[in-house]
Scaffold this motif. Structure first.
Motif, mmCIF file in Angstrom:
data_model
loop_
_atom_site.group_PDB
_atom_site.id
_atom_site.type_symbol
_atom_site.label_atom_id
_atom_site.label_comp_id
_atom_site.label_asym_id
_atom_site.label_seq_id
_atom_site.Cartn_x
_atom_site.Cartn_y
_atom_site.Cartn_z
ATOM 1 N N PHE A 169 -99.800 36.172 -92.968
ATOM 2 C CA PHE A 169 -100.209 36.706 -91.675
ATOM 3 C C PHE A 169 -100.082 35.728 -90.514
ATOM 4 O O PHE A 169 -100.379 36.079 -89.369
ATOM 5 C CB PHE A 169 -101.663 37.200 -91.754
ATOM 6 C CG PHE A 169 -101.873 38.256 -92.795
ATOM 7 C CD1 PHE A 169 -101.149 39.436 -92.760
ATOM 8 C CD2 PHE A 169 -102.782 38.069 -93.819
ATOM 9 C CE1 PHE A 169 -101.326 40.416 -93.714
ATOM 10 C CE2 PHE A 169 -102.975 39.051 -94.790
ATOM 11 C CZ PHE A 169 -102.236 40.226 -94.738
ATOM 12 N N ASP A 170 -99.649 34.500 -90.780
ATOM 13 C CA ASP A 170 -99.544 33.515 -89.712
ATOM 14 C C ASP A 170 -98.113 33.057 -89.508
ATOM 15 O O ASP A 170 -97.859 31.950 -89.036
ATOM 16 C CB ASP A 170 -100.445 32.306 -90.018
ATOM 17 C CG ASP A 170 -101.018 31.676 -88.753
ATOM 18 O OD1 ASP A 170 -100.945 32.321 -87.692
ATOM 19 O OD2 ASP A 170 -101.541 30.549 -88.834
ATOM 20 N N GLY A 171 -97.146 33.926 -89.865
ATOM 21 C CA GLY A 171 -95.739 33.588 -89.718
ATOM 22 C C GLY A 171 -95.299 33.626 -88.266
ATOM 23 O O GLY A 171 -95.933 34.249 -87.407
ATOM 24 N N MET A 172 -94.192 32.946 -87.971
ATOM 25 C CA MET A 172 -93.698 32.879 -86.599
ATOM 26 C C MET A 172 -93.324 34.251 -86.054
ATOM 27 O O MET A 172 -93.516 34.527 -84.867
ATOM 28 C CB MET A 172 -92.492 31.941 -86.509
ATOM 29 C CG MET A 172 -92.849 30.462 -86.488
ATOM 30 S SD MET A 172 -94.004 30.002 -85.158
ATOM 31 C CE MET A 172 -93.037 30.359 -83.693
ATOM 32 N N GLU A 173 -92.782 35.115 -86.918
ATOM 33 C CA GLU A 173 -92.450 36.456 -86.432
ATOM 34 C C GLU A 173 -93.698 37.160 -85.888
ATOM 35 O O GLU A 173 -93.664 37.801 -84.835
ATOM 36 C CB GLU A 173 -91.832 37.319 -87.538
ATOM 37 C CG GLU A 173 -90.501 36.820 -88.059
ATOM 38 C CD GLU A 173 -90.642 36.104 -89.391
ATOM 39 O OE1 GLU A 173 -89.689 36.152 -90.189
ATOM 40 O OE2 GLU A 173 -91.721 35.512 -89.623
ATOM 41 N N GLY A 174 -94.799 37.038 -86.639
ATOM 42 C CA GLY A 174 -96.028 37.697 -86.222
ATOM 43 C C GLY A 174 -96.612 37.094 -84.954
ATOM 44 O O GLY A 174 -97.092 37.813 -84.071
ATOM 45 N N ARG A 175 -96.578 35.772 -84.849
ATOM 46 C CA ARG A 175 -97.161 35.120 -83.675
ATOM 47 C C ARG A 175 -96.359 35.434 -82.418
ATOM 48 O O ARG A 175 -96.927 35.651 -81.334
ATOM 49 C CB ARG A 175 -97.262 33.609 -83.909
ATOM 50 C CG ARG A 175 -98.282 33.273 -84.982
ATOM 51 C CD ARG A 175 -98.358 31.802 -85.308
ATOM 52 N NE ARG A 175 -99.209 31.069 -84.391
ATOM 53 C CZ ARG A 175 -99.837 29.939 -84.714
ATOM 54 N NH1 ARG A 175 -99.712 29.442 -85.936
ATOM 55 N NH2 ARG A 175 -100.575 29.300 -83.840
ATOM 56 N N ILE A 176 -95.043 35.462 -82.565
ATOM 57 C CA ILE A 176 -94.207 35.818 -81.420
ATOM 58 C C ILE A 176 -94.399 37.291 -81.060
ATOM 59 O O ILE A 176 -94.575 37.648 -79.890
ATOM 60 C CB ILE A 176 -92.726 35.524 -81.710
ATOM 61 C CG1 ILE A 176 -92.493 34.012 -81.791
ATOM 62 C CG2 ILE A 176 -91.822 36.142 -80.643
ATOM 63 C CD1 ILE A 176 -91.102 33.619 -82.274
ATOM 64 N N SER A 177 -94.385 38.154 -82.077
ATOM 65 C CA SER A 177 -94.467 39.595 -81.820
ATOM 66 C C SER A 177 -95.762 39.983 -81.133
ATOM 67 O O SER A 177 -95.766 40.827 -80.223
ATOM 68 C CB SER A 177 -94.333 40.367 -83.141
ATOM 69 O OG SER A 177 -93.076 40.145 -83.733
ATOM 70 N N GLN A 178 -96.865 39.378 -81.531
ATOM 71 C CA GLN A 178 -98.147 39.768 -80.951
ATOM 72 C C GLN A 178 -98.182 39.538 -79.449
ATOM 73 O O GLN A 178 -98.607 40.397 -78.678
ATOM 74 C CB GLN A 178 -99.301 39.016 -81.608
ATOM 75 C CG GLN A 178 -100.667 39.499 -81.107
ATOM 76 C CD GLN A 178 -101.816 38.700 -81.659
ATOM 77 O OE1 GLN A 178 -101.705 37.495 -81.867
ATOM 78 N NE2 GLN A 178 -102.931 39.359 -81.915
ATOM 79 N N ALA A 232 -92.366 30.880 -75.377
ATOM 80 C CA ALA A 232 -92.755 29.480 -75.169
ATOM 81 C C ALA A 232 -94.208 29.259 -75.566
ATOM 82 O O ALA A 232 -94.546 28.253 -76.206
ATOM 83 C CB ALA A 232 -92.532 29.085 -73.716
ATOM 84 N N LEU A 233 -95.068 30.185 -75.196
ATOM 85 C CA LEU A 233 -96.481 30.073 -75.561
ATOM 86 C C LEU A 233 -96.662 30.139 -77.078
ATOM 87 O O LEU A 233 -97.438 29.374 -77.656
ATOM 88 C CB LEU A 233 -97.291 31.171 -74.876
ATOM 89 C CG LEU A 233 -97.539 30.962 -73.375
ATOM 90 C CD1 LEU A 233 -97.979 32.268 -72.718
ATOM 91 C CD2 LEU A 233 -98.576 29.868 -73.156
ATOM 92 N N ALA A 234 -95.931 31.058 -77.726
ATOM 93 C CA ALA A 234 -96.038 31.175 -79.181
ATOM 94 C C ALA A 234 -95.541 29.921 -79.875
ATOM 95 O O ALA A 234 -96.149 29.453 -80.855
ATOM 96 C CB ALA A 234 -95.245 32.395 -79.659
ATOM 97 N N ALA A 235 -94.450 29.339 -79.382
ATOM 98 C CA ALA A 235 -93.893 28.130 -80.000
ATOM 99 C C ALA A 235 -94.842 26.956 -79.834
ATOM 100 O O ALA A 235 -95.116 26.210 -80.791
ATOM 101 C CB ALA A 235 -92.533 27.812 -79.392
ATOM 102 N N LEU A 236 -95.379 26.763 -78.616
ATOM 103 C CA LEU A 236 -96.283 25.632 -78.383
ATOM 104 C C LEU A 236 -97.589 25.804 -79.146
ATOM 105 O O LEU A 236 -98.096 24.847 -79.738
ATOM 106 C CB LEU A 236 -96.555 25.506 -76.884
ATOM 107 C CG LEU A 236 -97.427 24.317 -76.463
ATOM 108 C CD1 LEU A 236 -96.798 22.992 -76.888
ATOM 109 C CD2 LEU A 236 -97.673 24.326 -74.964
ATOM 110 N N ASP A 237 -98.109 27.012 -79.161
ATOM 111 C CA ASP A 237 -99.347 27.295 -79.885
ATOM 112 C C ASP A 237 -99.185 26.971 -81.366
ATOM 113 O O ASP A 237 -100.057 26.332 -81.986
ATOM 114 C CB ASP A 237 -99.733 28.768 -79.704
ATOM 115 C CG ASP A 237 -101.052 29.120 -80.344
ATOM 116 O OD1 ASP A 237 -102.063 28.440 -80.077
ATOM 117 O OD2 ASP A 237 -101.097 30.098 -81.114
ATOM 118 N N SER A 238 -98.061 27.385 -81.943
ATOM 119 C CA SER A 238 -97.823 27.130 -83.363
ATOM 120 C C SER A 238 -97.555 25.663 -83.650
ATOM 121 O O SER A 238 -98.013 25.119 -84.665
ATOM 122 C CB SER A 238 -96.644 27.987 -83.848
ATOM 123 O OG SER A 238 -96.480 27.898 -85.235
#
Length: 361
Positions: free
Chosen positions: A230-239, A350-356
């Motif tokens: 549930f913490d994959g990059m696809e999910g974090r970007i998609s949300q 950008a926000l998803a990448a930096l957050d992760s």
């Protein structure tokens, strides 16, 4: 809260389309990082309708004003503003300066097809502001871009680039070619002209068109961010991307096309390049394997629906009378929001990448 996003970096977007101001409270950005205002304002201008031929007549400068979370300094170059992020939440506001609320008086009774009006009234009753879409409006992507523009600057200093572009409009592609290794598409001037013709035709007809945006993130080292389940990059970007109004679909790499392929066609063979770096010969996986970045470019595309506010007469209902009626929408609306939405998708990525990335810091 539905208006708050993030794990390590948390952003809360506030305001309404026709309120005094909109803004964002951003917490968790690394203290000591610099914000170059000229660069941020240039990025904000990409989302703004100012200077865009096929955009709404509602022109606002979208200048971000910092109320907290930064210290101001001046460079040797006169007028060049630089802020330093400090260890407290940033609060950024953007004034609304060009509202025409009277254009929306009838929406309290007659909901606009394709908009959130009806669903919002069913959910919140009279406790909702629908002028210009209120808190559901695309206007709220301005503070998203302010926070995302800051994230882009931080990522760039770490060698990570985030870019987005319009690939097609109204079913007409602007793509000239595709890089066989990365899967990234190239749009040329001929393609841009073809897409502009579609937008012009929709505008002349009082209608609108949607399109497809491609976003690419480069410079992320293998395993640098992302996780499984549930913490994959696809999910974090998609949300966060789905927090942009009008986004209706997203795909990574080959996306839906991989469903028609065999495994031997869709798999990306590994190899070691001349520098000793492990890479893949193709990028059908879009830079993410098992929710974790592979070192190849993250490539994803989103579908943007046609702007629901059109000038053609449409069928709707009268909420008070409980009967069918016709609706003629007034106001100032984009015949196509795809060009402006590209900056919003960039900001979200950008926000998803930096957050992760900050998971490991």
């Amino acid at each position: 809260m539905s208006s708050t996003w993030g794990k390590r970096i948390k952003i809360t977007i506030f305001g309404e389309s026709h309120g005094k101001a909109i803004g964002v409270v951003a917490d968790g950005f690394p203290a000591g990082e610099k914000i170059h205002m000229d660069q941020l304002n240039q990025f904000m201008a990409r989302r703004s309708a100012v200077g865009k031929k096929y955009s709404t007549a509602r022109k606002e400068p979208d200048v971000p004003v910092f109320l907290s979370g930064v210290l101001e300094e001046r460079s040797a170059q006169e007028g060049h503003e630089i802020y330093t992020i400090i260890n407290s939440p940033m609060c950024i506001i953007i004034e609304n300066t060009n509202q025409r609320s009277g254009d929306y008086n009838n929406l309290k009774d007659v909901p606009r097809p394709g908009h959130a009006d009806y669903a919002a009234m069913m959910r919140y009753g009279e406790n909702v502001d629908l002028r210009g879409g209120g808190h559901f409006s695309g206007r709220l992507t301005a503070p998203l871009c302010a926070a995302g523009g800051i994230a882009k600057q931080i990522l760039e200093r770490r060698g990570i680039e985030v870019t987005a572009q319009m690939l097609s409009v109204g079913g007409v592609s602007g793509v000239a070619s595709e890089d066989a290794v990365t899967g990234i598409h190239m749009v040329d001037e001929k393609g841009k002209a073809a897409m502009e013709e579609v937008m012009a035709a929709a505008q002349a007809d009082g209608d609108s068109v949607g399109g497809i945006i491609e976003c690419v993130v480069t410079g992320l080292a293998p395993g640098a961010c992302g996780d499984h389940i549930f913490d994959g990059m696809e999910g974090r970007i998609s949300q966060i991307v789905f927090g942009i109004p009008a986004i209706k679909a997203i795909e990574f790499g080959n996306g839906f096309a991989c469903a028609a392929l065999r495994g031997s066609e869709n798999n990306d063979p590994f190899y070691v390049d001349e520098s000793g770096t492990v890479r893949t010969r193709t990028n059908h996986h879009g830079g993410i394997l098992g929710g974790i970045v592979s070192g190849m470019p993250i490539v994803f595309r989103v579908a943007v629906k046609p702007t629901p506010s059109i000038f053609k007469e449409q069928d709707s209902i009268s909420m008070s009378a409980g009967e069918n009626t016709k609706l003629q929408i007034k106001g100032r609306h984009d015949p196509c929001i795809v060009e402006r939405a590209a900056a919003c998708v960039e900001a979200a990525a950008a926000l998803a990448a930096l957050d992760s990335l900050m998971d490991g810091e």
